[in-house]
Design a protein around this motif. Structure first.
Motif, PDB file in Angstrom:
ATOM      1  N   ALA A 296      24.822  -1.918  47.694  1.00 30.64           N
ATOM      2  CA  ALA A 296      23.597  -1.023  47.134  1.00 30.64           C
ATOM      3  C   ALA A 296      23.962   0.365  47.788  1.00 30.64           C
ATOM      4  CB  ALA A 296      22.330  -1.661  47.665  1.00 30.64           C
ATOM      5  N   TRP A 297      24.320   0.432  48.736  1.00 30.09           N
ATOM      6  CA  TRP A 297      24.302   1.636  49.746  1.00 30.09           C
ATOM      7  C   TRP A 297      25.853   2.353  49.863  1.00 30.09           C
ATOM      8  CZ3 TRP A 297      20.455   4.254  48.318  1.00 30.09           C
ATOM      9  CH2 TRP A 297      19.051   3.579  48.246  1.00 30.09           C
ATOM     10  N   GLY A 298      26.900   1.194  50.085  1.00 33.35           N
ATOM     11  CA  GLY A 298      27.984   1.746  51.017  1.00 33.35           C
ATOM     12  C   GLY A 298      28.637   2.883  50.069  1.00 33.35           C
ATOM     13  N   ALA A 299      28.715   2.969  48.825  1.00 29.55           N
ATOM     14  CA  ALA A 299      29.527   4.027  48.451  1.00 29.55           C
ATOM     15  C   ALA A 299      28.624   5.388  48.373  1.00 29.55           C
ATOM     16  CB  ALA A 299      29.637   3.801  46.830  1.00 29.55           C
ATOM     17  N   THR A 300      27.337   5.315  48.246  1.00 30.13           N
ATOM     18  CA  THR A 300      26.670   6.494  48.352  1.00 30.13           C
ATOM     19  C   THR A 300      26.587   7.127  49.901  1.00 30.13           C
ATOM     20  OG1 THR A 300      24.971   5.735  46.674  1.00 30.13           O
ATOM     21  CG2 THR A 300      24.309   7.529  48.130  1.00 30.13           C
ATOM     22  N   ALA A 301      26.545   6.157  50.714  1.00 28.34           N
ATOM     23  CA  ALA A 301      26.492   6.877  52.185  1.00 28.34           C
ATOM     24  C   ALA A 301      28.026   7.454  52.540  1.00 28.34           C
ATOM     25  CB  ALA A 301      26.119   5.531  53.059  1.00 28.34           C
ATOM     26  N   LEU A 302      28.997   6.592  52.057  1.00 25.21           N
ATOM     27  CA  LEU A 302      30.398   7.133  52.456  1.00 25.21           C
ATOM     28  C   LEU A 302      30.823   8.269  51.688  1.00 25.21           C
ATOM     29  CD1 LEU A 302      32.147   3.658  52.678  1.00 25.21           C
ATOM     30  CD2 LEU A 302      31.681   5.175  54.506  1.00 25.21           C
ATOM     31  N   MET A 303      30.107   8.441  50.622  1.00 23.28           N
ATOM     32  CA  MET A 303      30.662   9.712  49.646  1.00 23.28           C
ATOM     33  C   MET A 303      30.753  11.084  50.297  1.00 23.28           C
ATOM     34  SD  MET A 303      29.087  10.982  45.959  1.00 23.28           S
ATOM     35  CE  MET A 303      27.549  11.299  46.623  1.00 23.28           C
ATOM     36  N   PRO A 304      29.704  11.610  51.031  1.00 22.60           N
ATOM     37  CA  PRO A 304      29.659  12.997  51.664  1.00 22.60           C
ATOM     38  C   PRO A 304      30.668  12.969  52.690  1.00 22.60           C
ATOM     39  CG  PRO A 304      27.154  11.935  51.425  1.00 22.60           C
ATOM     40  CD  PRO A 304      28.411  10.953  50.998  1.00 22.60           C
ATOM     41  N   ILE A 305      30.822  11.741  53.430  1.00 23.17           N
ATOM     42  CA  ILE A 305      31.666  11.942  54.795  1.00 23.17           C
ATOM     43  C   ILE A 305      33.093  12.276  53.872  1.00 23.17           C
ATOM     44  CG2 ILE A 305      32.966  10.484  56.250  1.00 23.17           C
ATOM     45  CD1 ILE A 305      30.057   8.811  56.635  1.00 23.17           C
ATOM     46  N   PHE A 306      33.555  11.501  52.989  1.00 23.73           N
ATOM     47  CA  PHE A 306      34.869  11.601  52.418  1.00 23.73           C
ATOM     48  C   PHE A 306      35.081  12.980  51.674  1.00 23.73           C
ATOM     49  CE2 PHE A 306      35.215   6.765  52.418  1.00 23.73           C
ATOM     50  CZ  PHE A 306      35.508   6.610  53.657  1.00 23.73           C
ATOM     51  N   GLN A 307      33.861  13.367  50.882  1.00 26.07           N
ATOM     52  CA  GLN A 307      33.887  14.757  50.419  1.00 26.07           C
ATOM     53  C   GLN A 307      34.205  15.738  51.261  1.00 26.07           C
ATOM     54  OE1 GLN A 307      30.334  14.212  47.789  1.00 26.07           O
ATOM     55  NE2 GLN A 307      32.014  14.038  45.998  1.00 26.07           N
ATOM     56  N   ILE A 308      33.440  15.770  52.326  1.00 24.66           N
ATOM     57  CA  ILE A 308      33.431  16.980  53.362  1.00 24.66           C
ATOM     58  C   ILE A 308      34.515  16.843  54.045  1.00 24.66           C
ATOM     59  CG2 ILE A 308      31.997  18.158  55.319  1.00 24.66           C
ATOM     60  CD1 ILE A 308      29.598  16.994  53.667  1.00 24.66           C
ATOM     61  N   LEU A 309      34.874  15.759  54.704  1.00 23.69           N
ATOM     62  CA  LEU A 309      35.994  15.684  55.948  1.00 23.69           C
ATOM     63  C   LEU A 309      37.168  15.148  55.356  1.00 23.69           C
ATOM     64  CD1 LEU A 309      33.587  14.061  58.740  1.00 23.69           C
ATOM     65  CD2 LEU A 309      34.252  16.738  58.279  1.00 23.69           C
ATOM     66  N   GLY A 310      37.241  14.690  54.105  1.00 26.96           N
ATOM     67  CA  GLY A 310      38.395  14.117  53.590  1.00 26.96           C
ATOM     68  C   GLY A 310      38.730  12.505  53.922  1.00 26.96           C
ATOM     69  N   THR A 311      39.782  12.094  53.445  1.00 26.69           N
ATOM     70  CA  THR A 311      40.002  10.522  53.782  1.00 26.69           C
ATOM     71  C   THR A 311      41.089  10.286  54.943  1.00 26.69           C
ATOM     72  OG1 THR A 311      41.372  10.640  51.872  1.00 26.69           O
ATOM     73  CG2 THR A 311      39.052   9.797  51.582  1.00 26.69           C
TER      74      THR A 311
END
Ligand code: C2G
Length: 443
Positions: A296-311
Protein backbone atom coordinates in the motif's frame (compact mmCIF):
# COMPACT_ATOMS: atom_id res chain seq x y z
CA UNK A 1 1.16 63.70 -27.97
CA UNK A 2 0.62 60.15 -29.18
CA UNK A 3 -0.34 57.75 -26.42
CA UNK A 4 -0.27 54.05 -27.01
CA UNK A 5 -3.73 52.53 -26.85
CA UNK A 6 -3.20 49.27 -25.04
CA UNK A 7 -5.47 46.25 -25.42
CA UNK A 8 -5.41 43.15 -23.23
CA UNK A 9 -6.98 39.74 -23.65
CA UNK A 10 -6.70 36.48 -21.73
CA UNK A 11 -6.97 32.80 -22.42
CA UNK A 12 -5.56 29.33 -22.12
CA UNK A 13 -4.78 29.13 -25.86
CA UNK A 14 -4.44 25.37 -25.79
CA UNK A 15 -3.42 24.02 -29.20
CA UNK A 16 -3.79 27.39 -30.80
CA UNK A 17 -6.36 27.47 -33.59
CA UNK A 18 -8.14 29.83 -35.98
CA UNK A 19 -10.68 30.90 -33.33
CA UNK A 20 -7.81 32.18 -31.14
CA UNK A 21 -6.08 33.86 -34.07
CA UNK A 22 -9.30 35.65 -35.04
CA UNK A 23 -9.83 37.08 -31.58
CA UNK A 24 -6.19 38.14 -31.28
CA UNK A 25 -6.43 39.93 -34.64
CA UNK A 26 -9.66 41.68 -33.69
CA UNK A 27 -8.23 42.62 -30.30
CA UNK A 28 -5.12 44.03 -31.91
CA UNK A 29 -7.21 46.12 -34.30
CA UNK A 30 -8.84 47.87 -31.32
CA UNK A 31 -5.58 49.53 -30.27
CA UNK A 32 -1.88 49.95 -30.94
CA UNK A 33 -0.38 47.45 -28.54
CA UNK A 34 -1.69 43.99 -27.67
CA UNK A 35 -0.96 42.23 -24.40
CA UNK A 36 -1.99 38.60 -24.11
CA UNK A 37 -2.45 36.96 -20.71
CA UNK A 38 -1.84 33.21 -20.89
CA UNK A 39 -3.17 31.19 -17.96
CA UNK A 40 -0.68 29.30 -15.81
CA UNK A 41 -1.19 25.56 -15.43
CA UNK A 42 -2.09 25.97 -11.74
CA UNK A 43 -4.64 28.63 -12.47
CA UNK A 44 -6.32 26.44 -15.06
CA UNK A 45 -6.40 23.50 -12.65
CA UNK A 46 -7.95 25.70 -9.98
CA UNK A 47 -10.64 27.02 -12.26
CA UNK A 48 -11.53 23.49 -13.31
CA UNK A 49 -9.87 23.42 -16.74
CA UNK A 50 -8.12 20.16 -16.11
CA UNK A 51 -7.80 18.72 -19.57
CA UNK A 52 -5.50 21.27 -21.11
CA UNK A 53 -3.08 19.40 -23.34
CA UNK A 54 -0.15 21.74 -23.67
CA UNK A 55 2.06 23.02 -20.90
CA UNK A 56 2.11 26.73 -20.17
CA UNK A 57 5.39 27.16 -22.04
CA UNK A 58 4.00 25.44 -25.12
CA UNK A 59 0.89 27.61 -25.01
CA UNK A 60 2.99 30.77 -24.64
CA UNK A 61 5.03 29.61 -27.64
CA UNK A 62 1.79 29.12 -29.57
CA UNK A 63 0.67 32.69 -28.90
CA UNK A 64 4.14 34.01 -29.73
CA UNK A 65 4.02 32.09 -32.96
CA UNK A 66 1.00 34.05 -34.18
CA UNK A 67 3.15 37.19 -34.24
CA UNK A 68 0.14 39.18 -32.99
CA UNK A 69 1.08 39.74 -29.36
CA UNK A 70 3.33 42.67 -28.47
CA UNK A 71 3.67 41.37 -24.94
CA UNK A 72 2.76 38.12 -23.18
CA UNK A 73 2.06 37.89 -19.47
CA UNK A 74 0.99 34.98 -17.28
CA UNK A 75 -2.38 34.92 -15.55
CA UNK A 76 -1.89 33.22 -12.21
CA UNK A 77 -4.70 34.14 -9.87
CA UNK A 78 -8.30 35.17 -9.55
CA UNK A 79 -8.57 38.94 -9.48
CA UNK A 80 -5.37 39.53 -11.40
CA UNK A 81 -7.16 41.21 -14.29
CA UNK A 82 -7.86 44.39 -12.29
CA UNK A 83 -4.23 44.53 -11.18
CA UNK A 84 -3.00 44.06 -14.73
CA UNK A 85 -5.33 46.71 -16.16
CA UNK A 86 -4.15 49.28 -13.63
CA UNK A 87 -0.52 48.31 -13.67
CA UNK A 88 -0.20 48.12 -17.45
CA UNK A 89 -2.39 51.13 -18.15
CA UNK A 90 -4.87 49.26 -20.33
CA UNK A 91 -7.52 51.01 -22.44
CA UNK A 92 -9.47 48.02 -23.70
CA UNK A 93 -10.15 44.54 -22.34
CA UNK A 94 -11.22 42.02 -24.98
CA UNK A 95 -12.71 38.56 -24.48
CA UNK A 96 -14.84 36.14 -26.50
CA UNK A 97 -18.63 36.28 -26.46
CA UNK A 98 -18.77 33.02 -24.50
CA UNK A 99 -17.86 35.19 -21.50
CA UNK A 100 -20.55 37.81 -22.19
CA UNK A 101 -21.48 39.68 -19.01
CA UNK A 102 -18.87 37.94 -16.89
CA UNK A 103 -16.36 40.74 -17.12
CA UNK A 104 -18.65 43.76 -16.98
CA UNK A 105 -17.13 44.60 -13.61
CA UNK A 106 -13.92 45.55 -15.40
CA UNK A 107 -15.66 48.50 -17.04
CA UNK A 108 -14.85 50.51 -13.91
CA UNK A 109 -11.24 50.31 -15.02
CA UNK A 110 -11.27 50.27 -18.84
CA UNK A 111 -13.41 49.68 -21.92
CA UNK A 112 -14.74 46.10 -22.08
CA UNK A 113 -15.37 44.53 -25.49
CA UNK A 114 -16.88 41.08 -26.09
CA UNK A 115 -16.02 39.71 -29.50
CA UNK A 116 -18.17 37.16 -31.30
CA UNK A 117 -16.63 33.70 -30.90
CA UNK A 118 -15.57 31.91 -34.06
CA UNK A 119 -18.10 29.17 -34.70
CA UNK A 120 -17.24 25.56 -35.34
CA UNK A 121 -13.82 25.36 -33.74
CA UNK A 122 -12.59 24.90 -30.20
CA UNK A 123 -9.71 23.40 -28.25
CA UNK A 124 -12.16 20.91 -26.76
CA UNK A 125 -13.07 19.69 -30.21
CA UNK A 126 -9.44 19.43 -31.32
CA UNK A 127 -8.59 17.63 -28.10
CA UNK A 128 -11.25 15.02 -28.50
CA UNK A 129 -10.28 14.40 -32.13
CA UNK A 130 -6.66 14.01 -31.15
CA UNK A 131 -6.74 12.08 -27.98
CA UNK A 132 -9.63 9.83 -27.82
CA UNK A 133 -8.34 6.91 -25.83
CA UNK A 134 -10.26 3.92 -24.62
CA UNK A 135 -9.17 3.19 -21.08
CA UNK A 136 -9.66 -0.10 -19.28
CA UNK A 137 -9.50 -0.33 -15.48
CA UNK A 138 -7.99 -3.37 -13.83
CA UNK A 139 -8.12 -4.23 -10.15
CA UNK A 140 -10.18 -4.10 -7.03
CA UNK A 141 -13.55 -2.41 -7.40
CA UNK A 142 -13.33 -0.08 -4.43
CA UNK A 143 -10.14 1.50 -5.66
CA UNK A 144 -11.22 1.61 -9.29
CA UNK A 145 -14.39 3.42 -8.39
CA UNK A 146 -12.41 6.46 -7.28
CA UNK A 147 -10.40 6.40 -10.49
CA UNK A 148 -13.50 6.00 -12.64
CA UNK A 149 -15.12 8.94 -10.89
CA UNK A 150 -12.18 11.21 -11.60
CA UNK A 151 -11.65 9.96 -15.13
CA UNK A 152 -15.12 10.97 -16.30
CA UNK A 153 -14.10 14.61 -15.88
CA UNK A 154 -11.31 14.22 -18.41
CA UNK A 155 -11.97 15.03 -21.98
CA UNK A 156 -10.55 12.41 -24.32
CA UNK A 157 -10.75 9.45 -21.96
CA UNK A 158 -13.49 6.91 -22.48
CA UNK A 159 -13.69 4.19 -19.90
CA UNK A 160 -14.53 0.98 -21.69
CA UNK A 161 -14.94 -1.22 -18.64
CA UNK A 162 -13.22 -3.00 -15.82
CA UNK A 163 -11.65 -6.32 -15.09
CA UNK A 164 -11.80 -7.63 -11.56
CA UNK A 165 -14.45 -5.17 -10.46
CA UNK A 166 -17.46 -7.47 -10.60
CA UNK A 167 -18.27 -7.72 -6.92
CA UNK A 168 -19.00 -4.10 -6.37
CA UNK A 169 -22.18 -2.25 -7.09
CA UNK A 170 -20.41 1.15 -7.33
CA UNK A 171 -19.05 0.11 -10.68
CA UNK A 172 -22.37 -1.35 -11.77
CA UNK A 173 -22.66 0.79 -14.86
CA UNK A 174 -19.31 -0.23 -16.23
CA UNK A 175 -19.15 -3.60 -17.94
CA UNK A 176 -16.79 -6.09 -16.35
CA UNK A 177 -14.72 -8.22 -18.73
CA UNK A 178 -12.14 -10.93 -18.47
CA UNK A 179 -8.66 -9.45 -18.48
CA UNK A 180 -7.89 -10.49 -22.07
CA UNK A 181 -11.20 -9.19 -23.34
CA UNK A 182 -10.63 -5.84 -21.65
CA UNK A 183 -7.18 -5.53 -23.22
CA UNK A 184 -8.74 -6.20 -26.61
CA UNK A 185 -11.21 -3.39 -26.16
CA UNK A 186 -8.76 -0.80 -24.77
CA UNK A 187 -5.97 1.43 -26.07
CA UNK A 188 -4.58 1.84 -22.58
CA UNK A 189 -5.08 0.33 -19.14
CA UNK A 190 -4.94 1.55 -15.59
CA UNK A 191 -3.75 -1.29 -13.36
CA UNK A 192 -4.24 -1.21 -9.62
CA UNK A 193 -4.52 -4.89 -8.92
CA UNK A 194 -2.77 -6.95 -6.26
CA UNK A 195 1.01 -6.84 -6.54
CA UNK A 196 1.15 -10.57 -7.25
CA UNK A 197 -0.97 -10.21 -10.39
CA UNK A 198 0.60 -7.10 -11.87
CA UNK A 199 3.58 -8.48 -13.75
CA UNK A 200 1.51 -10.84 -15.91
CA UNK A 201 -1.04 -8.15 -16.61
CA UNK A 202 1.41 -5.39 -17.51
CA UNK A 203 3.47 -7.73 -19.63
CA UNK A 204 0.43 -8.98 -21.54
CA UNK A 205 -0.87 -5.47 -22.14
CA UNK A 206 2.49 -4.17 -23.38
CA UNK A 207 2.98 -7.13 -25.68
CA UNK A 208 -0.38 -6.33 -27.19
CA UNK A 209 0.68 -2.75 -27.85
CA UNK A 210 -1.35 -1.16 -25.05
CA UNK A 211 -0.18 1.71 -22.89
CA UNK A 212 -0.06 1.04 -19.17
CA UNK A 213 -0.37 3.10 -16.03
CA UNK A 214 0.39 0.80 -13.10
CA UNK A 215 0.93 1.09 -9.40
CA UNK A 216 4.41 0.35 -8.05
CA UNK A 217 6.00 -2.07 -7.71
CA UNK A 218 4.82 -3.68 -10.93
CA UNK A 219 6.31 -7.00 -9.87
CA UNK A 220 7.40 -8.74 -6.70
CA UNK A 221 10.67 -9.53 -8.40
CA UNK A 222 12.72 -6.45 -9.14
CA UNK A 223 14.40 -7.99 -12.17
CA UNK A 224 11.00 -8.23 -13.80
CA UNK A 225 10.41 -4.55 -13.21
CA UNK A 226 13.49 -3.79 -15.34
CA UNK A 227 12.21 -6.18 -17.95
CA UNK A 228 8.82 -4.43 -18.15
CA UNK A 229 10.40 -1.03 -18.73
CA UNK A 230 12.40 -2.58 -21.55
CA UNK A 231 9.34 -4.29 -23.05
CA UNK A 232 7.54 -0.95 -23.07
CA UNK A 233 10.40 0.67 -24.97
CA UNK A 234 10.51 -2.14 -27.51
CA UNK A 235 6.77 -1.95 -28.12
CA UNK A 236 6.68 1.85 -28.23
CA UNK A 237 4.23 1.93 -25.38
CA UNK A 238 3.94 4.33 -22.51
CA UNK A 239 4.54 2.58 -19.19
CA UNK A 240 3.94 5.03 -16.40
CA UNK A 241 4.19 4.64 -12.66
CA UNK A 242 0.95 5.10 -10.81
CA UNK A 243 2.08 6.86 -7.65
CA UNK A 244 -0.45 9.61 -7.69
CA UNK A 245 1.46 11.88 -5.30
CA UNK A 246 4.12 12.31 -7.99
CA UNK A 247 1.66 14.16 -10.20
CA UNK A 248 0.24 16.63 -7.72
CA UNK A 249 1.22 20.24 -8.33
CA UNK A 250 2.24 20.84 -4.73
CA UNK A 251 4.53 17.83 -4.55
CA UNK A 252 6.14 18.65 -7.87
CA UNK A 253 6.74 22.27 -6.81
CA UNK A 254 8.19 21.09 -3.52
CA UNK A 255 10.66 18.87 -5.35
CA UNK A 256 11.74 21.70 -7.63
CA UNK A 257 12.26 23.99 -4.66
CA UNK A 258 14.34 21.45 -2.79
CA UNK A 259 16.40 20.74 -5.90
CA UNK A 260 16.99 24.43 -6.52
CA UNK A 261 18.59 24.79 -3.08
CA UNK A 262 15.78 26.48 -1.09
CA UNK A 263 16.79 24.59 2.05
CA UNK A 264 20.50 24.29 1.22
CA UNK A 265 22.06 20.83 0.96
CA UNK A 266 19.65 18.09 1.89
CA UNK A 267 20.93 16.06 4.83
CA UNK A 268 17.88 14.02 5.77
CA UNK A 269 14.58 12.88 4.26
CA UNK A 270 11.95 11.27 6.49
CA UNK A 271 8.62 9.98 5.27
CA UNK A 272 5.84 8.16 7.11
CA UNK A 273 2.74 6.60 5.54
CA UNK A 274 0.38 4.42 7.55
CA UNK A 275 -3.20 3.23 7.60
CA UNK A 276 -5.19 1.07 9.97
CA UNK A 277 -7.29 -1.68 8.45
CA UNK A 278 -7.61 -3.65 11.64
CA UNK A 279 -5.91 -6.38 9.72
CA UNK A 280 -4.95 -8.15 12.92
CA UNK A 281 -8.58 -8.81 13.75
CA UNK A 282 -9.61 -9.98 10.29
CA UNK A 283 -10.55 -13.56 9.52
CA UNK A 284 -7.95 -15.42 7.45
CA UNK A 285 -9.93 -15.48 4.18
CA UNK A 286 -10.23 -11.70 4.10
CA UNK A 287 -6.55 -11.04 4.60
CA UNK A 288 -5.83 -12.10 1.03
CA UNK A 289 -7.49 -8.99 -0.34
CA UNK A 290 -5.74 -6.58 1.97
CA UNK A 291 -2.58 -4.84 0.89
CA UNK A 292 0.41 -5.09 3.19
CA UNK A 293 2.37 -2.03 4.36
CA UNK A 294 4.78 -2.32 1.44
CA UNK A 295 1.99 -3.01 -1.08
CA UNK A 296 0.00 0.00 0.00
CA UNK A 297 2.68 2.49 0.96
CA UNK A 298 6.16 1.29 0.03
CA UNK A 299 6.42 3.09 -3.30
CA UNK A 300 4.92 6.34 -2.07
CA UNK A 301 7.15 6.53 1.00
CA UNK A 302 10.33 5.67 -0.92
CA UNK A 303 9.71 7.93 -3.90
CA UNK A 304 10.77 11.29 -2.38
CA UNK A 305 13.90 9.72 -0.91
CA UNK A 306 15.09 8.45 -4.29
CA UNK A 307 13.93 11.54 -6.15
CA UNK A 308 15.78 13.87 -3.81
CA UNK A 309 18.87 11.88 -2.82
CA UNK A 310 19.16 9.55 -5.81
CA UNK A 311 19.54 5.78 -5.73
CA UNK A 312 23.28 5.50 -5.00
CA UNK A 313 23.18 5.02 -1.28
CA UNK A 314 25.88 3.14 0.62
CA UNK A 315 23.80 1.23 3.15
CA UNK A 316 20.24 0.18 3.58
CA UNK A 317 18.75 -1.36 6.64
CA UNK A 318 15.25 -2.76 6.71
CA UNK A 319 13.41 -3.60 9.90
CA UNK A 320 10.02 -5.20 9.53
CA UNK A 321 7.20 -6.59 11.64
CA UNK A 322 5.33 -9.32 9.81
CA UNK A 323 2.02 -11.06 10.24
CA UNK A 324 3.04 -13.99 8.08
CA UNK A 325 5.73 -14.74 5.49
CA UNK A 326 4.58 -11.99 3.21
CA UNK A 327 2.44 -9.51 5.05
CA UNK A 328 4.32 -6.74 6.86
CA UNK A 329 2.24 -4.63 9.22
CA UNK A 330 5.10 -2.21 9.74
CA UNK A 331 8.42 -1.63 8.01
CA UNK A 332 11.15 0.92 8.57
CA UNK A 333 13.79 1.43 5.92
CA UNK A 334 16.92 3.42 6.65
CA UNK A 335 19.41 4.62 4.07
CA UNK A 336 22.87 6.04 4.48
CA UNK A 337 24.17 8.13 1.59
CA UNK A 338 27.57 9.75 1.33
CA UNK A 339 26.30 13.08 2.64
CA UNK A 340 22.80 12.33 3.85
CA UNK A 341 20.48 9.87 5.54
CA UNK A 342 16.87 8.91 4.94
CA UNK A 343 14.10 6.93 6.60
CA UNK A 344 10.80 5.64 5.29
CA UNK A 345 8.24 4.17 7.66
CA UNK A 346 5.17 2.36 6.40
CA UNK A 347 2.38 0.72 8.34
CA UNK A 348 -0.78 -1.22 7.72
CA UNK A 349 -2.12 -2.16 11.11
CA UNK A 350 0.14 0.37 12.86
CA UNK A 351 -0.69 4.05 12.98
CA UNK A 352 1.62 7.04 13.08
CA UNK A 353 1.81 10.69 12.02
CA UNK A 354 1.89 10.72 8.22
CA UNK A 355 4.26 13.58 7.67
CA UNK A 356 7.30 14.28 5.58
CA UNK A 357 10.32 16.27 6.75
CA UNK A 358 13.22 17.19 4.51
CA UNK A 359 16.10 18.74 6.43
CA UNK A 360 18.76 20.89 4.85
CA UNK A 361 21.67 23.12 5.77
CA UNK A 362 19.59 26.30 5.39
CA UNK A 363 16.15 25.15 6.53
CA UNK A 364 13.63 22.36 6.22
CA UNK A 365 10.46 21.40 4.41
CA UNK A 366 7.56 20.29 6.53
CA UNK A 367 4.58 18.58 4.94
CA UNK A 368 1.83 17.76 7.45
CA UNK A 369 -0.20 14.54 7.36
CA UNK A 370 -1.32 13.19 5.03
CA UNK A 371 1.73 14.37 3.08
CA UNK A 372 1.01 12.03 0.16
CA UNK A 373 -2.07 14.09 -0.60
CA UNK A 374 0.08 17.19 -0.65
CA UNK A 375 -1.90 20.38 -1.02
CA UNK A 376 0.08 22.42 1.46
CA UNK A 377 3.65 22.60 2.70
CA UNK A 378 5.95 24.90 4.58
CA UNK A 379 9.56 25.86 4.21
CA UNK A 380 10.87 26.72 7.66
CA UNK A 381 14.03 28.51 8.68
CA UNK A 382 15.87 29.31 11.90
CA UNK A 383 14.40 32.80 11.65
CA UNK A 384 10.68 32.06 11.77
CA UNK A 385 9.83 35.33 10.04
CA UNK A 386 11.31 33.91 6.87
CA UNK A 387 9.05 30.83 6.90
CA UNK A 388 7.03 30.36 3.72
CA UNK A 389 3.76 28.56 3.25
CA UNK A 390 2.57 27.10 -0.02
CA UNK A 391 -1.01 26.16 -0.83
CA UNK A 392 -2.21 24.33 -3.89
CA UNK A 393 -5.49 22.77 -4.67
CA UNK A 394 -5.74 19.03 -5.03
CA UNK A 395 -8.95 17.92 -6.66
CA UNK A 396 -10.39 14.61 -5.52
CA UNK A 397 -7.77 12.04 -4.62
CA UNK A 398 -5.44 13.28 -7.32
CA UNK A 399 -6.00 10.46 -9.83
CA UNK A 400 -7.03 12.98 -12.48
CA UNK A 401 -3.54 14.50 -12.59
CA UNK A 402 -1.84 11.23 -13.28
CA UNK A 403 -4.48 10.29 -15.84
CA UNK A 404 -4.02 13.61 -17.64
CA UNK A 405 -0.27 13.07 -17.73
CA UNK A 406 -0.80 9.55 -18.99
CA UNK A 407 -3.03 10.90 -21.75
CA UNK A 408 -0.45 13.53 -22.66
CA UNK A 409 2.32 10.98 -22.77
CA UNK A 410 0.26 8.78 -25.10
CA UNK A 411 -0.76 11.62 -27.41
CA UNK A 412 2.49 13.47 -27.59
CA UNK A 413 4.92 10.66 -27.01
CA UNK A 414 6.52 12.71 -24.27
CA UNK A 415 5.79 13.98 -20.81
CA UNK A 416 7.62 15.42 -17.87
CA UNK A 417 9.38 12.42 -16.40
CA UNK A 418 7.75 12.40 -12.99
CA UNK A 419 9.27 9.16 -11.80
CA UNK A 420 12.49 8.14 -13.47
CA UNK A 421 13.19 4.53 -14.36
CA UNK A 422 16.01 4.38 -11.80
CA UNK A 423 13.53 5.39 -9.06
CA UNK A 424 11.00 2.81 -10.23
CA UNK A 425 13.64 0.07 -10.28
CA UNK A 426 15.02 0.95 -6.88
CA UNK A 427 11.55 0.96 -5.33
CA UNK A 428 10.97 -2.55 -6.58
CA UNK A 429 14.32 -3.72 -5.29
CA UNK A 430 13.45 -2.58 -1.74
CA UNK A 431 9.96 -4.08 -1.99
CA UNK A 432 11.38 -7.41 -3.12
CA UNK A 433 13.62 -7.64 -0.05
CA UNK A 434 10.70 -6.99 2.27
CA UNK A 435 8.38 -9.40 0.46
CA UNK A 436 10.98 -12.15 0.55
CA UNK A 437 12.37 -11.29 4.00
CA UNK A 438 15.77 -10.97 2.34
CA UNK A 439 18.36 -8.73 4.05
CA UNK A 440 15.79 -7.67 6.63
CA UNK A 441 15.61 -7.81 10.40
CA UNK A 442 12.30 -9.00 11.76
CA UNK A 443 10.97 -7.70 15.05
N1 C2G B 1 -12.22 31.95 -28.66
C1 C2G B 1 -12.92 32.37 -29.77
N2 C2G B 1 -13.40 31.46 -30.65
C2 C2G B 1 -13.19 30.14 -30.45
C3 C2G B 1 -12.49 29.70 -29.33
C4 C2G B 1 -12.00 30.66 -28.43
O1 C2G B 1 -13.13 33.58 -30.00
N3 C2G B 1 -13.70 29.27 -31.34
C5 C2G B 1 -11.72 32.97 -27.70
C6 C2G B 1 -12.31 32.83 -26.27
O2 C2G B 1 -13.59 33.40 -26.21
C7 C2G B 1 -11.28 33.57 -25.42
C8 C2G B 1 -9.98 33.26 -26.20
O3 C2G B 1 -10.34 32.83 -27.51
O4 C2G B 1 -11.52 34.94 -25.45
C9 C2G B 1 -9.16 32.20 -25.50
O5 C2G B 1 -9.96 31.05 -25.35
P1 C2G B 1 -9.54 29.85 -24.37
O6 C2G B 1 -8.17 29.47 -24.67
O7 C2G B 1 -10.61 28.85 -24.38
O8 C2G B 1 -9.47 30.54 -22.94
P2 C2G B 1 -10.64 30.87 -21.92
O9 C2G B 1 -10.88 29.73 -21.02
O10 C2G B 1 -11.81 31.44 -22.62
O11 C2G B 1 -9.86 31.95 -21.06
O12 C2G B 1 -10.40 34.38 -17.27
C10 C2G B 1 -10.76 34.29 -18.61
C11 C2G B 1 -9.89 33.33 -19.30
O13 C2G B 1 -8.55 33.65 -19.16
C12 C2G B 1 -10.31 33.18 -20.74
Amino acid sequence: MFTLRKVITYGTFDMIHQGHINILKRAKSLGDYLIVGVTSDDFDFRRGKINVQQSMMERVEGVKGTGLADQIIIEEYEGQKIDDINRLDIDTFVIGSDWKGKFDYLSDYCRVVYIERTQGISSTQIRSQHNHIRLGLVGNAKRLWKVANEAVAINGIDIVGTSGGEHDSCLGELPDYSFNELIDKSDAVFIESDVKDRYEQVNYALNNGKHVLCDLPMSIVSEKQHELLETARQNNCVLMSGIKTAYSTAYYRLLLMVKSGEIGDVVSVETTCTSLDEILKMPEYMKNNVWSSMDAWGATALMPIFQILGTNYMQRRITTKKLDDYFDIFTKIDFVYKHAVATAKVGKGVKSEGEMIISGTKGYVYVPAPWWKTAYFEIRYEDQNKNKRFFYELEGEGFRYELINFLRAINHGRTINYTEDSVINEISSVCEDVYKSKNVEEI
